[in-house]
Scaffold this motif. Structure first.
Motif, PDB file in Angstrom:
ATOM      1  N   GLU A 158       0.533  -1.455  -0.128  1.00 37.08           N
ATOM      2  CA  GLU A 158       0.273  -0.474   0.557  1.00 37.08           C
ATOM      3  C   GLU A 158       0.867   1.298   0.174  1.00 37.08           C
ATOM      4  OE1 GLU A 158      -3.119   0.139   2.529  1.00 37.08           O
ATOM      5  OE2 GLU A 158      -2.335  -1.966   3.430  1.00 37.08           O
ATOM      6  N   ILE A 159       0.860   1.991  -0.651  1.00 38.33           N
ATOM      7  CA  ILE A 159       1.357   3.389  -1.170  1.00 38.33           C
ATOM      8  C   ILE A 159       0.498   4.480  -0.836  1.00 38.33           C
ATOM      9  CG2 ILE A 159       3.335   4.406  -2.988  1.00 38.33           C
ATOM     10  CD1 ILE A 159       4.155   1.812  -3.423  1.00 38.33           C
ATOM     11  N   TYR A 160       0.961   5.528  -0.689  1.00 45.27           N
ATOM     12  CA  TYR A 160      -0.440   6.452  -0.244  1.00 45.27           C
ATOM     13  C   TYR A 160       0.783   8.427  -0.115  1.00 45.27           C
ATOM     14  CZ  TYR A 160      -3.712   3.790   1.625  1.00 45.27           C
ATOM     15  OH  TYR A 160      -4.926   3.115   1.605  1.00 45.27           O
ATOM     16  N   GLN A 161       0.537   8.789  -1.169  1.00 47.38           N
ATOM     17  CA  GLN A 161       0.851  10.364  -1.646  1.00 47.38           C
ATOM     18  C   GLN A 161       2.319  10.310  -1.994  1.00 47.38           C
ATOM     19  OE1 GLN A 161       0.692  11.837   2.276  1.00 47.38           O
ATOM     20  NE2 GLN A 161      -2.147  12.640   2.243  1.00 47.38           N
ATOM     21  N   GLN A 162       2.686   9.567  -3.041  1.00 45.63           N
ATOM     22  CA  GLN A 162       3.719   9.577  -3.690  1.00 45.63           C
ATOM     23  C   GLN A 162       3.780   9.654  -4.054  1.00 45.63           C
ATOM     24  OE1 GLN A 162       7.179   9.117  -3.923  1.00 45.63           O
ATOM     25  NE2 GLN A 162       7.363   7.425  -2.464  1.00 45.63           N
ATOM     26  N   THR A 163       4.938  11.230  -4.228  1.00 41.10           N
ATOM     27  CA  THR A 163       5.358  12.086  -5.525  1.00 41.10           C
ATOM     28  C   THR A 163       5.925  12.264  -6.439  1.00 41.10           C
ATOM     29  OG1 THR A 163       5.758  13.845  -4.028  1.00 41.10           O
ATOM     30  CG2 THR A 163       3.813  13.688  -3.885  1.00 41.10           C
ATOM     31  N   GLN A 164       7.353  11.820  -5.733  1.00 41.99           N
ATOM     32  CA  GLN A 164       8.970  11.470  -6.042  1.00 41.99           C
ATOM     33  C   GLN A 164       8.951  10.569  -7.314  1.00 41.99           C
ATOM     34  OE1 GLN A 164      10.865  14.236  -4.973  1.00 41.99           O
ATOM     35  NE2 GLN A 164       8.854  14.775  -4.059  1.00 41.99           N
ATOM     36  N   LEU A 168       6.325   1.783 -10.778  1.00 45.88           N
ATOM     37  CA  LEU A 168       6.828   1.269  -9.258  1.00 45.88           C
ATOM     38  C   LEU A 168       7.058  -0.732  -9.772  1.00 45.88           C
ATOM     39  CD1 LEU A 168       6.382   0.006  -6.162  1.00 45.88           C
ATOM     40  CD2 LEU A 168       4.537   0.121  -6.995  1.00 45.88           C
ATOM     41  N   ASP A 169       8.290  -1.165  -9.862  1.00 50.09           N
ATOM     42  CA  ASP A 169       8.513  -2.374 -10.549  1.00 50.09           C
ATOM     43  C   ASP A 169       8.202  -3.765  -9.493  1.00 50.09           C
ATOM     44  OD1 ASP A 169       9.456  -4.459 -11.606  1.00 50.09           O
ATOM     45  OD2 ASP A 169      11.148  -3.874 -12.417  1.00 50.09           O
ATOM     46  N   ILE A 170       7.320  -4.320  -9.323  1.00 46.36           N
ATOM     47  CA  ILE A 170       6.863  -5.438  -8.694  1.00 46.36           C
ATOM     48  C   ILE A 170       6.980  -6.780  -9.412  1.00 46.36           C
ATOM     49  CG2 ILE A 170       5.056  -4.348  -6.649  1.00 46.36           C
ATOM     50  CD1 ILE A 170       3.000  -5.196  -8.639  1.00 46.36           C
ATOM     51  N   HIS A 171       7.268  -7.067 -10.577  1.00 37.75           N
ATOM     52  CA  HIS A 171       7.845  -8.219 -11.543  1.00 37.75           C
ATOM     53  C   HIS A 171       8.205  -9.358 -10.754  1.00 37.75           C
ATOM     54  CE1 HIS A 171      11.571  -6.656 -11.864  1.00 37.75           C
ATOM     55  NE2 HIS A 171      12.060  -8.735 -12.576  1.00 37.75           N
ATOM     56  N   GLN A 182      -2.399   4.835  -3.680  1.00 37.37           N
ATOM     57  CA  GLN A 182      -3.924   6.107  -4.004  1.00 37.37           C
ATOM     58  C   GLN A 182      -3.075   7.439  -3.545  1.00 37.37           C
ATOM     59  OE1 GLN A 182      -7.255   5.243  -1.397  1.00 37.37           O
ATOM     60  NE2 GLN A 182      -6.794   3.357  -0.873  1.00 37.37           N
ATOM     61  N   TYR A 183      -3.663   8.597  -4.444  1.00 35.26           N
ATOM     62  CA  TYR A 183      -2.958   9.898  -4.438  1.00 35.26           C
ATOM     63  C   TYR A 183      -1.445  10.350  -4.624  1.00 35.26           C
ATOM     64  CZ  TYR A 183      -7.711  10.262  -2.060  1.00 35.26           C
ATOM     65  OH  TYR A 183      -8.311  10.375  -1.620  1.00 35.26           O
ATOM     66  N   SER A 184      -1.402   8.972  -5.892  1.00 37.38           N
ATOM     67  CA  SER A 184       0.293   9.454  -5.529  1.00 37.38           C
ATOM     68  C   SER A 184       0.893   9.841  -6.923  1.00 37.38           C
ATOM     69  CB  SER A 184       0.807   8.010  -5.303  1.00 37.38           C
ATOM     70  OG  SER A 184       0.600   6.827  -6.216  1.00 37.38           O
ATOM     71  N   ASN A 185       1.925   9.625  -8.085  1.00 32.46           N
ATOM     72  CA  ASN A 185       2.556   9.792  -9.010  1.00 32.46           C
ATOM     73  C   ASN A 185       2.661   8.797  -9.971  1.00 32.46           C
ATOM     74  OD1 ASN A 185       2.036  12.643  -8.956  1.00 32.46           O
ATOM     75  ND2 ASN A 185       3.960  13.014  -8.466  1.00 32.46           N
ATOM     76  N   ILE A 186       2.389   7.274  -9.276  1.00 36.24           N
ATOM     77  CA  ILE A 186       2.723   6.420  -9.608  1.00 36.24           C
ATOM     78  C   ILE A 186       2.147   6.113 -10.872  1.00 36.24           C
ATOM     79  CG2 ILE A 186       3.098   3.984  -9.520  1.00 36.24           C
ATOM     80  CD1 ILE A 186       3.626   4.462  -6.591  1.00 36.24           C
ATOM     81  N   SER A 187       2.257   6.139 -12.481  1.00 34.80           N
ATOM     82  CA  SER A 187       1.833   6.052 -13.497  1.00 34.80           C
ATOM     83  C   SER A 187       2.103   4.555 -14.082  1.00 34.80           C
ATOM     84  CB  SER A 187       1.314   7.221 -14.022  1.00 34.80           C
ATOM     85  OG  SER A 187       3.103   7.347 -14.778  1.00 34.80           O
ATOM     86  N   ASN A 188       2.675   3.732 -13.735  1.00 36.50           N
ATOM     87  CA  ASN A 188       3.703   2.784 -14.091  1.00 36.50           C
ATOM     88  C   ASN A 188       3.951   1.747 -13.160  1.00 36.50           C
ATOM     89  OD1 ASN A 188       4.315   0.759 -16.702  1.00 36.50           O
ATOM     90  ND2 ASN A 188       6.361   1.808 -16.565  1.00 36.50           N
ATOM     91  N   VAL A 189       3.565   0.324 -13.853  1.00 31.33           N
ATOM     92  CA  VAL A 189       3.608  -0.218 -12.442  1.00 31.33           C
ATOM     93  C   VAL A 189       3.776  -1.681 -13.358  1.00 31.33           C
ATOM     94  CG1 VAL A 189       2.595  -2.518 -10.994  1.00 31.33           C
ATOM     95  CG2 VAL A 189       1.610   0.475 -11.141  1.00 31.33           C
ATOM     96  N   ILE A 190       5.071  -2.509 -13.176  1.00 33.19           N
ATOM     97  CA  ILE A 190       5.448  -3.400 -14.152  1.00 33.19           C
ATOM     98  C   ILE A 190       4.760  -4.696 -13.259  1.00 33.19           C
ATOM     99  CG2 ILE A 190       7.899  -4.565 -14.556  1.00 33.19           C
ATOM    100  CD1 ILE A 190       8.570  -1.509 -14.597  1.00 33.19           C
ATOM    101  N   PHE A 191       4.274  -5.402 -13.521  1.00 35.08           N
ATOM    102  CA  PHE A 191       3.538  -6.394 -13.079  1.00 35.08           C
ATOM    103  C   PHE A 191       3.920  -7.531 -12.984  1.00 35.08           C
ATOM    104  CE2 PHE A 191      -0.179  -3.568 -13.280  1.00 35.08           C
ATOM    105  CZ  PHE A 191      -0.490  -3.696 -11.798  1.00 35.08           C
ATOM    106  N   PRO A 192       4.251  -8.641 -11.614  1.00 39.99           N
ATOM    107  CA  PRO A 192       5.413 -10.294 -12.366  1.00 39.99           C
ATOM    108  C   PRO A 192       4.115 -10.897 -13.716  1.00 39.99           C
ATOM    109  CG  PRO A 192       3.599 -10.186  -9.854  1.00 39.99           C
ATOM    110  CD  PRO A 192       3.245  -8.682 -11.086  1.00 39.99           C
ATOM    111  N   ALA A 193       5.286 -11.654 -14.370  1.00 38.07           N
ATOM    112  CA  ALA A 193       4.323 -12.529 -15.912  1.00 38.07           C
ATOM    113  C   ALA A 193       2.896 -12.630 -15.442  1.00 38.07           C
ATOM    114  CB  ALA A 193       5.325 -12.716 -16.030  1.00 38.07           C
ATOM    115  N   ASP A 194       2.730 -14.228 -13.866  1.00 39.72           N
ATOM    116  CA  ASP A 194       1.454 -14.196 -13.901  1.00 39.72           C
ATOM    117  C   ASP A 194       0.942 -13.101 -12.749  1.00 39.72           C
ATOM    118  OD1 ASP A 194      -0.851 -16.149 -13.253  1.00 39.72           O
ATOM    119  OD2 ASP A 194       0.680 -17.671 -12.274  1.00 39.72           O
ATOM    120  N   CYS A 195      -0.048 -12.319 -12.995  1.00 38.30           N
ATOM    121  CA  CYS A 195      -0.985 -11.784 -12.016  1.00 38.30           C
ATOM    122  C   CYS A 195      -1.391 -12.972 -10.995  1.00 38.30           C
ATOM    123  CB  CYS A 195      -0.950 -10.387 -12.303  1.00 38.30           C
ATOM    124  SG  CYS A 195      -0.257  -9.573 -12.656  1.00 38.30           S
ATOM    125  N   SER A 196      -2.087 -14.042 -11.251  1.00 40.77           N
ATOM    126  CA  SER A 196      -3.123 -14.581 -10.616  1.00 40.77           C
ATOM    127  C   SER A 196      -3.373 -14.635  -8.669  1.00 40.77           C
ATOM    128  CB  SER A 196      -2.986 -16.081 -11.458  1.00 40.77           C
ATOM    129  OG  SER A 196      -1.963 -16.825 -10.257  1.00 40.77           O
TER     130      SER A 196
END
Length: 205
Positions: A158-164, A168-171, A182-196
């Motif tokens: 959970e990430i809130y109010q991230q502006t810098q 976010l790479d969570i692969h 929530q309320y962050s500037n994160i616009s790109n998330v790198i997900f794992p190949a399997d998100c099940s």
């Protein structure tokens, strides 16, 4: 053994229990006149919960058995120095709400499973040695980056109010069940190949 010490007293200025190796839990809330906290007398302390004390430094070097650490500073500035966590290798849960803490060394917290930080001055966070981390909550709007490549045990982020930073790479987080941004500037998330494994996904600007 003393299993719980709870203090809620606005007039108390100090706590001195002498040498007390049997004290395992200490809660101190809203003691407005206590400007220091000496825990060297409690080497067996496993749980420490402090809220709204006017202290700026906390020495935990004499508490190697500590597993739970809550430092909540809602109405006071909070701790500026928390450099002794290298002596607390058994920490499993850390919760800190603090406006002035700029550095947090978790290098030796290899058993940490739950990290909850609302630290508005924290600019750097190294989680590379926290391989058992399962739950991560961050409200640290000066954090310049976040590397989770060594945290594949994570089940909740959970990430809130991230502006810098905006990516976010969570692969590597293949066990992730919850992701909230929530309320962050994160616009790109790198997900794992399997998100099940993901059961809950929240994104709110």
């Amino acid at each position: 053994a003393i299993y719980g010490g709870y203090t809620f007293n606005t007039c108390l200025q100090s706590v001195n229990l002498g040498e007390n190796p049997n004290l395992i839990s200490l809660d101190i809330f809203e003691v407005s006149k206590m400007t220091s906290l000496d825990l060297s007398y409690a080497p067996g302390l496993k749980s420490l919960k402090v809220e709204s004390l006017p202290i700026t430094d906390l020495d935990l070097s004499k508490n190697p058995e500590l597993e739970v650490l809550h430092l909540m500073f809602y109405e006071t500035p909070g701790i500026t120095n928390l450099s002794s966590l290298e002596y607390n290798p058994n920490l499993r849960e850390i919760r800190i709400y603090n406006n002035v803490l700029t550095n947090l060394n978790l290098q030796y917290c290899q058993k940490l499973t739950d990290l909850n930080l609302s630290c508005y001055a924290l600019a750097d966070l190294d989680l590379s040695n926290c391989s058992e981390l399962k739950k991560l909550f961050l409200q640290c709007n000066y954090l310049s980056s976040l590397d989770l490549s060594h945290n594949d045990a994570l089940t909740s982020i959970e990430i809130y109010q991230q502006t810098q930073f905006d990516t976010l790479d969570i692969h590597t987080c293949s066990n992730l069940e919850t992701l909230e941004l929530q309320y962050s500037n994160i616009s790109n998330v790198i997900f794992p190949a399997d998100c099940s494994s993901i059961k809950r996904l929240v994104s709110c600007q």
